[in-house]
Design an enzyme around this catalytic site. Sequence first.
Site, PDB file in Angstrom:
ATOM      1  N   LYS A   1      29.646  33.321  37.746  1.00  0.00           N
ATOM      2  CA  LYS A   1      30.869  32.195  38.330  1.00  0.00           C
ATOM      3  C   LYS A   1      30.193  31.347  39.297  1.00  0.00           C
ATOM      4  CE  LYS A   1      33.410  34.059  35.333  1.00  0.00           C
ATOM      5  NZ  LYS A   1      34.728  34.860  35.350  1.00  0.00           N
TER       6      LYS A   1
HETATM    7  C1  PLP Z   1      35.556  35.816  34.558  1.00  0.00           C
HETATM    8  C2  PLP Z   1      36.850  35.562  34.095  1.00  0.00           C
HETATM    9  C3  PLP Z   1      37.838  36.630  34.335  1.00  0.00           C
HETATM   10  C4  PLP Z   1      37.813  37.877  34.711  1.00  0.00           C
HETATM   11  O1  PLP Z   1      36.978  37.967  35.916  1.00  0.00           O
HETATM   12  P1  PLP Z   1      36.207  39.245  36.184  1.00  0.00           P
HETATM   13  O2  PLP Z   1      35.954  39.254  37.883  1.00  0.00           O
HETATM   14  O3  PLP Z   1      34.961  39.537  35.488  1.00  0.00           O
HETATM   15  O4  PLP Z   1      37.343  40.511  36.064  1.00  0.00           O
HETATM   16  C5  PLP Z   1      39.214  36.215  33.835  1.00  0.00           C
HETATM   17  N1  PLP Z   1      39.396  35.149  33.218  1.00  0.00           N
HETATM   18  C6  PLP Z   1      38.380  34.307  32.668  1.00  0.00           C
HETATM   19  C7  PLP Z   1      38.627  32.833  32.287  1.00  0.00           C
HETATM   20  C8  PLP Z   1      37.165  34.447  33.230  1.00  0.00           C
HETATM   21  O5  PLP Z   1      36.054  33.525  32.889  1.00  0.00           O
END
Ligand code: PLP
Length: 374
Positions: free
Chosen positions: A180
Amino acid sequence: MIPYGRQTVDDDDVQAVVEVLKSAWLTTGPNVELFERSVANAAGSKHAVAVSNGTAALHCAMHALRVGPGDEVIVPAITFVATANAAVFEGATPVFADVEADTLTIDVASVEARITPRTKAIVGVDYAGQPCAWEELHALAQKHGLPLVADGCHAIGASYKGRPVGSLAAMTAFSFHPVKHVTTGEGGAIATDDDELAARLRLFRAHGIATDHRTREQRGTFHYEMVELGFNYRICDIQCALGVSQLKKLAPWVERRRAIAARYREALPSIDGLEVLRDRPEARNAYHLFVVKLPADADRAGVHRKLREAGIAANVHYMPVHLHPFYRDRFHTEPGLCPVAEREWQRILSIPMYPAMSDADVDFVVAALKTALR
Ligand SMILES: *Cc1c(COP(=O)(O)O)cnc(C)c1O
């Protein structure tokens, strides 16, 4: 290998983590509060509650809304599975809405068609970094007296009509996974303006116990009471120090992502039949991903393989959630439920997008894609 996404960790980030390791608090210390203030600042929200990951953030949001058995939560068909799973964790039924063909964000007309007396909340996903049609979603939610939740895991640093993602729904979930925009290794947060929701989120994050160890230590007391069932969804001080340091660079990183996107958008239309997603003029896309739609007759698996051979790791975000075996078995979600999502996902491919990419990398990806499609 050029990956589809990758973190940037600089010396100042390393230094910030090393300092915490030498301090008194490794978890739930001063850096958690500092990080929460930094997230709230980026999100344009009054509160931010930091948790162990983005999935936990979504789970906390469902719990704070008192979503439970018998309730329905409307989610888009194209998203990471965690968006829908969060409703299931609380015993509710996720109801899948279709997406807009040109942005792949939730289709407001489809949401309206899915609303029933059991609907408890609507979750919008700011897919690939682009905010949903929040104004239309608000009008619909208001008409039916329903709360809006944003899955902003792709979209910290994005904005809609001048308002940052984090201030567009009752609660917004963020993820700080390394792929991210900014990372804490694993981490997440929920942004909200609502004092009561923030209090419920904090309680659920820590076993349903009202005070944390550090607060009791500061007050010189050992007594605590558990008032409801919660989880250990804490994030530690080591992670938060990294997060504070990373968030300082969010703005330039989003700028760089947007510059890379502009370069792609200029070069890619020269490839016959290839399409890029539409950017909403009223929004500022933070470009977590750069998603292309291959020509309708292209062999996506073959293109993916040829890109790998060229040293480029593309990816697919996402197979519609209702097509996963778990959802088909448990909730009887058959193909045909979301025809636009089911058609469009077969063409999509996420090509590399991260701030450390050079212009030459971008040109290399475009050339490799051209060759792979020939
Ligand atoms: C990455 C992501 C999540 C979950 O996040 P984590 O930190 O990996 O648990 C949820 N929704 C979306 C759209 C994501 O891209």
